[in-house]
Scaffold this motif. Structure first.
Motif, short mmCIF file in Angstrom:
data_model
loop_
_atom_site.label_atom_id
_atom_site.label_comp_id
_atom_site.label_asym_id
_atom_site.label_seq_id
_atom_site.Cartn_x
_atom_site.Cartn_y
_atom_site.Cartn_z
N GLY A 68 0.74 -1.22 -0.19
CA GLY A 68 -0.10 -0.02 -0.20
C GLY A 68 0.83 1.26 0.04
N SER A 69 0.03 2.21 0.24
CA SER A 69 0.98 3.75 0.48
C SER A 69 0.75 4.26 1.68
CB SER A 69 0.53 4.69 -0.76
OG SER A 69 -0.76 5.19 -0.56
N ARG A 78 3.61 14.21 -0.15
CA ARG A 78 4.70 13.19 -0.30
C ARG A 78 3.81 11.73 0.17
NH1 ARG A 78 10.26 14.21 2.83
NH2 ARG A 78 11.15 12.96 1.46
N GLU A 79 4.16 10.74 -0.70
CA GLU A 79 3.54 9.41 -0.64
C GLU A 79 4.37 8.40 -0.73
OE1 GLU A 79 0.21 8.11 -0.25
OE2 GLU A 79 -0.58 10.25 -0.36
N ALA A 99 9.21 3.26 -2.91
CA ALA A 99 9.36 4.51 -3.89
C ALA A 99 8.61 5.54 -3.05
CB ALA A 99 8.47 4.49 -5.13
N LEU A 100 9.42 6.77 -2.97
CA LEU A 100 8.85 8.04 -2.27
C LEU A 100 8.76 8.99 -3.22
CD1 LEU A 100 8.51 9.71 0.35
CD2 LEU A 100 11.00 10.22 0.20
N VAL A 101 7.43 9.39 -3.47
CA VAL A 101 6.88 10.54 -4.48
C VAL A 101 6.74 11.72 -3.71
CG1 VAL A 101 5.31 10.75 -6.17
CG2 VAL A 101 5.77 8.23 -5.58
#
Length: 140
Positions: A68-69, A78-79, A99-101
């Motif tokens: 999940g996120s 930031r997700e 992954a850091l978005v």
């Protein structure tokens, strides 16, 4: 997502060991002693933040089992996503991909990919190869 990479990788390798008739407990102990192959790649996606989040979720969702996120900080764009993908020979070596978005501008988003896998005697560079493969998929 509270578990760290080493714990996740040890659990995944223990499950593989138990499924193949070995001792999951012994495999877990050995896995904790193995070195990690870690690779990080920074990308800038020419997409608005929400579209980039959807794209990352889609690509990582196809790559492995998702955890999940989570929103990293309240009120900040930031997700973080985490999946366990298969890497190495035959896709049998578990790889933890994070992954850091992060929103970086009006029409662009930064993505930091981190892939980590345990390395045995035969170096497969599963973390490095998985990070490169997923970065290429995100760049398409």
């Amino acid at each position: 997502m509270d578990e760290n990479e080493d714990e996740i990788l040890a659990a995944e390798l223990a499950a593989l060991g138990a499924a193949s008739g070995g001792s999951g407990r012994m495999t877990r102990l050995v896995a904790k002693a193995l070195r990690k192959n870690v690779h990080e790649i920074d990308l800038v996606m020419p997409l608005p933040f929400d579209d980039a989040v959807k794209r990352v979720a889609e690509v990582l969702g196809r790559a492995g089992r998702t955890g999940g996120s989570t929103q990293v900080e309240h009120g900040v764009d930031r997700e973080m996503f985490r999946v366990v993908a298969g890497g190495g020979f035959g896709g049998l070596n578990p790889v933890v991909v994070t992954a850091l978005v992060t929103r970086s501008g009006v029409g662009s988003t930064e993505v930091r990919l981190r892939a980590a896998a345990k390395e045995g005697l035969i170096k497969q560079r599963a973390g490095e190869k998985t990070a490169a493969r997923l970065a290429a998929s995100l760049s398409e």
